[in-house]
Scaffold this active site. Structure first.
Site, PDB file in Angstrom:
ATOM      1  N   ARG A  47       0.548  -0.920   0.379  1.00 49.41           N
ATOM      2  CA  ARG A  47      -0.065   0.265   0.148  1.00 49.41           C
ATOM      3  C   ARG A  47       1.331   1.234  -0.096  1.00 49.41           C
ATOM      4  NH1 ARG A  47      -3.607  -2.726   4.683  1.00 49.41           N
ATOM      5  NH2 ARG A  47      -4.723  -4.404   3.095  1.00 49.41           N
ATOM      6  N   ARG A 140     -16.012  -7.579  21.754  1.00 44.56           N
ATOM      7  CA  ARG A 140     -15.496  -6.922  20.689  1.00 44.56           C
ATOM      8  C   ARG A 140     -15.958  -6.058  19.723  1.00 44.56           C
ATOM      9  NH1 ARG A 140      -9.959 -10.492  19.142  1.00 44.56           N
ATOM     10  NH2 ARG A 140     -11.735 -11.603  17.466  1.00 44.56           N
ATOM     11  N   ARG A 151     -15.076 -19.274  15.412  1.00 44.25           N
ATOM     12  CA  ARG A 151     -14.329 -19.077  16.019  1.00 44.25           C
ATOM     13  C   ARG A 151     -13.998 -20.271  17.713  1.00 44.25           C
ATOM     14  NH1 ARG A 151     -10.930 -14.026  14.891  1.00 44.25           N
ATOM     15  NH2 ARG A 151     -11.638 -13.723  12.735  1.00 44.25           N
TER      16      ARG A 151
HETATM   17  N1  LIG Z   1      -7.805 -10.767  31.169  1.00 42.83           N
HETATM   18  C1  LIG Z   1      -9.231 -10.578  30.756  1.00 42.83           C
HETATM   19  N2  LIG Z   1     -10.395 -10.391  31.009  1.00 42.83           N
HETATM   20  C2  LIG Z   1     -11.070  -9.688  30.919  1.00 42.83           C
HETATM   21  N3  LIG Z   1     -11.460  -9.238  29.361  1.00 42.83           N
HETATM   22  C3  LIG Z   1     -10.345  -9.579  28.240  1.00 42.83           C
HETATM   23  C4  LIG Z   1      -8.984 -10.178  29.425  1.00 42.83           C
HETATM   24  N4  LIG Z   1      -8.208 -10.175  28.239  1.00 42.83           N
HETATM   25  C5  LIG Z   1      -8.468  -9.934  27.098  1.00 42.83           C
HETATM   26  N5  LIG Z   1      -9.243  -9.105  27.440  1.00 42.83           N
HETATM   27  C6  LIG Z   1     -10.787  -9.192  26.350  1.00 42.83           C
HETATM   28  O1  LIG Z   1     -11.073  -9.186  24.998  1.00 42.83           O
HETATM   29  C7  LIG Z   1     -11.458  -9.529  24.418  1.00 42.83           C
HETATM   30  C8  LIG Z   1     -10.621 -10.339  23.155  1.00 42.83           C
HETATM   31  O2  LIG Z   1      -9.423  -9.908  23.330  1.00 42.83           O
HETATM   32  P1  LIG Z   1      -8.025  -9.887  22.395  1.00 42.83           P
HETATM   33  O3  LIG Z   1      -8.296  -9.655  20.599  1.00 42.83           O
HETATM   34  O4  LIG Z   1      -6.659  -9.647  22.965  1.00 42.83           O
HETATM   35  O5  LIG Z   1      -7.602 -11.132  21.878  1.00 42.83           O
HETATM   36  P2  LIG Z   1      -7.101 -12.306  20.817  1.00 42.83           P
HETATM   37  O6  LIG Z   1      -6.714 -13.082  21.729  1.00 42.83           O
HETATM   38  O7  LIG Z   1      -5.667 -11.595  20.874  1.00 42.83           O
HETATM   39  O8  LIG Z   1      -8.096 -12.375  19.889  1.00 42.83           O
HETATM   40  P3  LIG Z   1      -7.740 -13.031  18.076  1.00 42.83           P
HETATM   41  O9  LIG Z   1      -6.918 -14.571  18.189  1.00 42.83           O
HETATM   42  O10 LIG Z   1      -9.053 -13.188  17.054  1.00 42.83           O
HETATM   43  O11 LIG Z   1      -6.466 -11.804  17.540  1.00 42.83           O
HETATM   44  C9  LIG Z   1     -10.907  -7.598  24.455  1.00 42.83           C
HETATM   45  O12 LIG Z   1     -12.465  -7.357  23.713  1.00 42.83           O
HETATM   46  C10 LIG Z   1     -10.245  -7.535  25.267  1.00 42.83           C
HETATM   47  O13 LIG Z   1     -10.438  -7.057  26.238  1.00 42.83           O
END
Ligand SMILES: Nc1ncnc2c1ncn2[C@@H]1O[C@H](COP(=O)(O)OP(=O)(O)OP(=O)(O)O)[C@@H](O)[C@H]1O
Length: 212
Positions: A47, A140, A151
């Site tokens: 991009r 989210r 998922r």
């Molecule tokens: N310990 C926690 N307690 C409560 N909420 C949480 C916690 N950790 C993460 N979250 C919330 O859960 C949601 C998902 O988190 P995140 O996007 O980091 O997940 P991920 O595992 O990286 O997902 P993906 O693999 O789809 O990218 C977010 O809204 C985040 O704020």
């Protein structure tokens, strides 16, 4: 004194929505200059403003397939018809800077890391419950209903792999409280974090003589 060893990579696996990205962002914020990410390869076009080797390594589809067959990637994926991959070389490049290379990968990627013998701390992030995982995914607000269901199905499989094959991981951490999760990871990476500091922070400086 002797040369400090390179730190291990930090591999974080776990279902979509469990909080991997959130944990990684917090660790990077708590420990600036300690972690880094490898630059991925992609077949999509650059991009405006993107620079080859900075945002991505841009490859033709033909070259990407050649590299894939040659085993140059830890993992590959297609998104909207374009290929993306994490190469072993890109990981090595981070390791050579003396920082901890963060890899946010799936369970299949963890198997590749183990098979390749990549020095790594491998953590599986476990949701407190499937209900809580669903709540986080919905909270989210980034996926439609069909994607959420998909998922959750994949999550159930990943959780059962982690339970059935715990030796694949160095630790399984239930991501109940973000602070506690990060603290546990920092403890597990204690020696590696000290190595980063030895390798990146210490320019030889003398303290045994006056400075002027
Ligand atoms: N310990 C926690 N307690 C409560 N909420 C949480 C916690 N950790 C993460 N979250 C919330 O859960 C949601 C998902 O988190 P995140 O996007 O980091 O997940 P991920 O595992 O990286 O997902 P993906 O693999 O789809 O990218 C977010 O809204 C985040 O704020």
């Amino acid at each position: 004194m002797g040369t400090a060893a390179s730190p291990r990579c930090f591999v974080l696996a776990g279902p979509s929505g469990v909080g991997k990205g959130t944990v990684i962002a917090r660790l990077c914020q708590e420990l600036p200059g300690v972690f880094d990410f490898s630059v991925s390869h992609t077949t999509r076009a650059p991009r405006p403003g993107e620079c080859d080797g900075r945002e991505y390594h841009f490859l033709t589809t033909e070259q990407f397939q050649k590299d894939r067959v040659a085993g140059r990637f830890l993992e590959t994926a297609t998104v909207h018809g374009q290929w993306y991959g994490t190469s072993w070389e890109a990981i090595e490049r981070v390791r050579r800077t003396g920082r901890i290379c963060i890899l946010d990968i799936d369970v299949q990627g963890v198997r590749s890391v183990r098979a390749a013998g990549l020095p790594a701390l491998v953590v599986f992030l476990m949701p407190p419950s499937m209900t809580e995982l669903e709540r986080r995914l919905r909270g989210r607000g980034t996926e439609d209903e069909a994607r959420i269901q998909c998922r959750l199905k994949t999550a159930a499989r990943e959780v059962s792999v982690a339970r059935g094959e715990p030796t694949l991981f160095d630790a399984i951490i239930e991501n109940h409280c973000l602070e506690e999760t990060c603290l546990r990871i920092r403890t597990l990476l204690d020696t590696d974090i000290a190595q980063v500091r030895d390798l990146t922070n210490t320019r030889p400086h003398r303290t045994d003589r006056p400075s002027e």
